[in-house]
Scaffold this active site. Structure first.
Site, PDB file in Angstrom:
ATOM      1  N   SER A   1      40.134  -2.390  -8.483  1.00  0.00           N
ATOM      2  CA  SER A   1      39.675  -3.653  -7.922  1.00  0.00           C
ATOM      3  C   SER A   1      40.852  -4.612  -7.840  1.00  0.00           C
ATOM      4  O   SER A   1      41.628  -4.746  -8.795  1.00  0.00           O
ATOM      5  CB  SER A   1      38.570  -4.251  -8.802  1.00  0.00           C
ATOM      6  OG  SER A   1      38.100  -5.463  -8.265  1.00  0.00           O
TER       7      SER A   1
ATOM      8  N   HIS B   1      45.557 -14.239  -5.188  1.00  0.00           N
ATOM      9  CA  HIS B   1      45.499 -15.664  -4.864  1.00  0.00           C
ATOM     10  C   HIS B   1      46.925 -16.180  -4.656  1.00  0.00           C
ATOM     11  O   HIS B   1      47.647 -16.423  -5.629  1.00  0.00           O
ATOM     12  CB  HIS B   1      44.828 -16.456  -5.992  1.00  0.00           C
ATOM     13  CG  HIS B   1      43.361 -16.215  -6.114  1.00  0.00           C
ATOM     14  ND1 HIS B   1      42.451 -16.732  -5.216  1.00  0.00           N
ATOM     15  CD2 HIS B   1      42.641 -15.503  -7.020  1.00  0.00           C
ATOM     16  CE1 HIS B   1      41.224 -16.369  -5.572  1.00  0.00           C
ATOM     17  NE2 HIS B   1      41.306 -15.615  -6.654  1.00  0.00           N
TER      18      HIS B   1
ATOM     19  N   HIS C   1      41.048  -9.399  -0.995  1.00  0.00           N
ATOM     20  CA  HIS C   1      40.275  -8.600  -1.933  1.00  0.00           C
ATOM     21  C   HIS C   1      40.199  -7.173  -1.417  1.00  0.00           C
ATOM     22  O   HIS C   1      40.112  -6.945  -0.209  1.00  0.00           O
ATOM     23  CB  HIS C   1      38.859  -9.168  -2.086  1.00  0.00           C
ATOM     24  CG  HIS C   1      37.862  -8.151  -2.570  1.00  0.00           C
ATOM     25  ND1 HIS C   1      37.038  -7.437  -1.698  1.00  0.00           N
ATOM     26  CD2 HIS C   1      37.575  -7.700  -3.812  1.00  0.00           C
ATOM     27  CE1 HIS C   1      36.293  -6.622  -2.394  1.00  0.00           C
ATOM     28  NE2 HIS C   1      36.589  -6.744  -3.672  1.00  0.00           N
TER      29      HIS C   1
ATOM     30  N   ASN D   1      38.560  -3.163  -2.948  1.00  0.00           N
ATOM     31  CA  ASN D   1      37.958  -2.411  -4.029  1.00  0.00           C
ATOM     32  C   ASN D   1      37.664  -1.008  -3.531  1.00  0.00           C
ATOM     33  O   ASN D   1      37.159  -0.834  -2.422  1.00  0.00           O
ATOM     34  CB  ASN D   1      36.657  -3.093  -4.490  1.00  0.00           C
ATOM     35  CG  ASN D   1      35.893  -2.276  -5.530  1.00  0.00           C
ATOM     36  OD1 ASN D   1      35.121  -1.389  -5.189  1.00  0.00           O
ATOM     37  ND2 ASN D   1      36.118  -2.600  -6.784  1.00  0.00           N
TER      38      ASN D   1
ATOM     39  N   ARG E   1      35.906   2.680  -5.239  1.00  0.00           N
ATOM     40  CA  ARG E   1      35.213   3.095  -6.453  1.00  0.00           C
ATOM     41  C   ARG E   1      34.463   4.413  -6.229  1.00  0.00           C
ATOM     42  O   ARG E   1      34.114   4.757  -5.103  1.00  0.00           O
ATOM     43  CB  ARG E   1      34.237   2.011  -6.913  1.00  0.00           C
ATOM     44  CG  ARG E   1      33.232   1.608  -5.854  1.00  0.00           C
ATOM     45  CD  ARG E   1      32.477   0.335  -6.225  1.00  0.00           C
ATOM     46  NE  ARG E   1      31.527  -0.043  -5.183  1.00  0.00           N
ATOM     47  CZ  ARG E   1      31.819  -0.793  -4.140  1.00  0.00           C
ATOM     48  NH1 ARG E   1      33.045  -1.256  -3.975  1.00  0.00           N
ATOM     49  NH2 ARG E   1      30.896  -1.088  -3.238  1.00  0.00           N
TER      50      ARG E   1
ATOM     51  N   HIS F   1      41.863  -6.917  11.657  1.00  0.00           N
ATOM     52  CA  HIS F   1      40.688  -6.114  11.993  1.00  0.00           C
ATOM     53  C   HIS F   1      41.059  -4.881  12.818  1.00  0.00           C
ATOM     54  O   HIS F   1      40.429  -3.825  12.670  1.00  0.00           O
ATOM     55  CB  HIS F   1      39.646  -6.967  12.720  1.00  0.00           C
ATOM     56  CG  HIS F   1      38.739  -7.703  11.785  1.00  0.00           C
ATOM     57  ND1 HIS F   1      37.558  -7.178  11.324  1.00  0.00           N
ATOM     58  CD2 HIS F   1      38.873  -8.924  11.198  1.00  0.00           C
ATOM     59  CE1 HIS F   1      36.987  -8.039  10.494  1.00  0.00           C
ATOM     60  NE2 HIS F   1      37.750  -9.116  10.405  1.00  0.00           N
TER      61      HIS F   1
ATOM     62  N   HIS G   1      23.864 -20.074   0.167  1.00  0.00           N
ATOM     63  CA  HIS G   1      23.661 -21.475  -0.189  1.00  0.00           C
ATOM     64  C   HIS G   1      24.606 -22.396   0.588  1.00  0.00           C
ATOM     65  O   HIS G   1      24.377 -23.602   0.656  1.00  0.00           O
ATOM     66  CB  HIS G   1      23.838 -21.671  -1.698  1.00  0.00           C
ATOM     67  CG  HIS G   1      25.156 -21.221  -2.236  1.00  0.00           C
ATOM     68  ND1 HIS G   1      25.467 -19.887  -2.417  1.00  0.00           N
ATOM     69  CD2 HIS G   1      26.248 -21.915  -2.635  1.00  0.00           C
ATOM     70  CE1 HIS G   1      26.687 -19.782  -2.917  1.00  0.00           C
ATOM     71  NE2 HIS G   1      27.185 -20.998  -3.055  1.00  0.00           N
TER      72      HIS G   1
END
Length: 316
Positions: free
Chosen positions: A102, A106, A116, A118, A120, A151, A181
């Site tokens: 992972s 920053h 980011h 990841n 797994r 992309h 939210h």
């Protein structure tokens, strides 16, 4: 320039051991890429043991030349989770083995995007096994040309493995990397895929090869973006906007991210689980960018369904 050689898997007696060993080698490779590109920072390692079996190596870089705080974490753990955790995580059997890498970076400059990645691999106690992963980019200020390039690199890798992967996994990323939210995406997306079950969604070698390709394209593309943007000038106002956008990043990782939940539910190392959080962030009450400002323009790109491969990019 970072070295171009990329780790290839060495067959082990068990397939899960082959995957685990490759994950270790991938962590080593990616750390070298990032250190070479950064020029000043070095990862420090914190090796740890899991209470029910296995462990990991957390590697953190702070105060680098380009990267203010970055993490590249490897883990390979096993055990039995609680029935409640197994239900929440849709595990077909509470016994599990999980290995992966992972990554969150920053950068210091608001002109360099947060990233980011990841990859797994899981095995449940009933023998069911699957791969997952993804990569995405969170620019503080969206550079449309760079977003399209990012992309395109991903789309080319996907097409080499399965023609339908990019469209399906890009849409999945739009849905996953979303703050309901806030009614905005975390950034410009990328790809996300979960529970690609061995046998159902492909044979183990094909799925494993795709996961390795995701790791390679992340290291290659993100190091290039670091080089392109590291020396661009920025103002104090732009730095303050970076802290606001970092706050949004923290909201996602604490409230929504499944990897964070899995680590906490299975008793993982808290410091390693929360390494994805930025070193500094800010929250301001009802902050609305001025119309026509670069900040407002970036906000307009934070939506689902943008076709980043079109020229110019267009909303679906």
């Amino acid at each position: 320039m970072p070295e171009s050689s990329f780790p290839t898997p060495t067959p082990q007696p068990r397939f899960r051991d082959t995957v685990e060993e490759w994950m270790r080698q991938f962590q080593d490779w990616l750390c070298r890429q990032l250190e070479t590109t950064d020029g000043a920072g070095r990862f420090r390692e914190d090796a740890w043991q899991h209470h029910s079996g296995g462990g990991g190596r957390s590697r953190i870089l702070t105060e680098g030349g380009i990267i203010e705080k970055g993490g590249v974490n490897f883990s390979a753990v096993e055990g039995t989770m609680s029935e409640a955790a197994a239900r929440q995580l849709l595990m077909p059997d509470p016994r599990y083995f999980a290995t992966g890498v992972s990554v969150v970076q920053h950068p210091r400059s608001p002109r360099v995007p947060i990233s980011h990645m990841n990859v797994r691999y899981f095995e449940a106690g009933n023998g069911e096994a699957w791969f997952g992963g993804g990569l995405d980019l969170t620019p503080i200020y969206v550079d449309v040309a760079q977003a399209r390039w990012f992309h395109r690199q991903i789309a080319e890798v996907c097409a080499a493995h399965q023609p339908g992967y990019y469209g399906r996994f890009k849409a999945w990323a739009d849905e996953y990397f979303y703050l309901p939210h806030r009614q905005e995406t975390r950034g410009i997306g990328g790809i996300f895929f979960d529970r690609q079950v061995v046998g159902k969604d492909g044979d183990q070698e094909a799925l494993f090869a795709f996961v390795r390709a995701v790791g390679e394209v992340y290291g290659r593309t993100y190091c290039e973006l670091l080089r392109q943007n590291a020396d661009l000038p920025y103002t104090e106002a732009e730095k303050r906007w970076q802290l606001v956008r970092r706050g949004r990043y923290a909201e996602f990782n604490l409230a929504i991210d499944r990897g964070t939940r899995f680590g906490l539910e299975t008793g993982g190392r808290t410091e390693s689980i929360l390494m994805s959080l930025p070193p500094q962030a800010e929250w301001h009450y009802n902050l609305i960018p001025a119309p026509g400002s670069p900040e407002a323009e970036t906000q307009q790109w934070l939506q689902k369904g943008i076709d980043w491969l079109s020229d110019p990019p267009a909303a679906a």
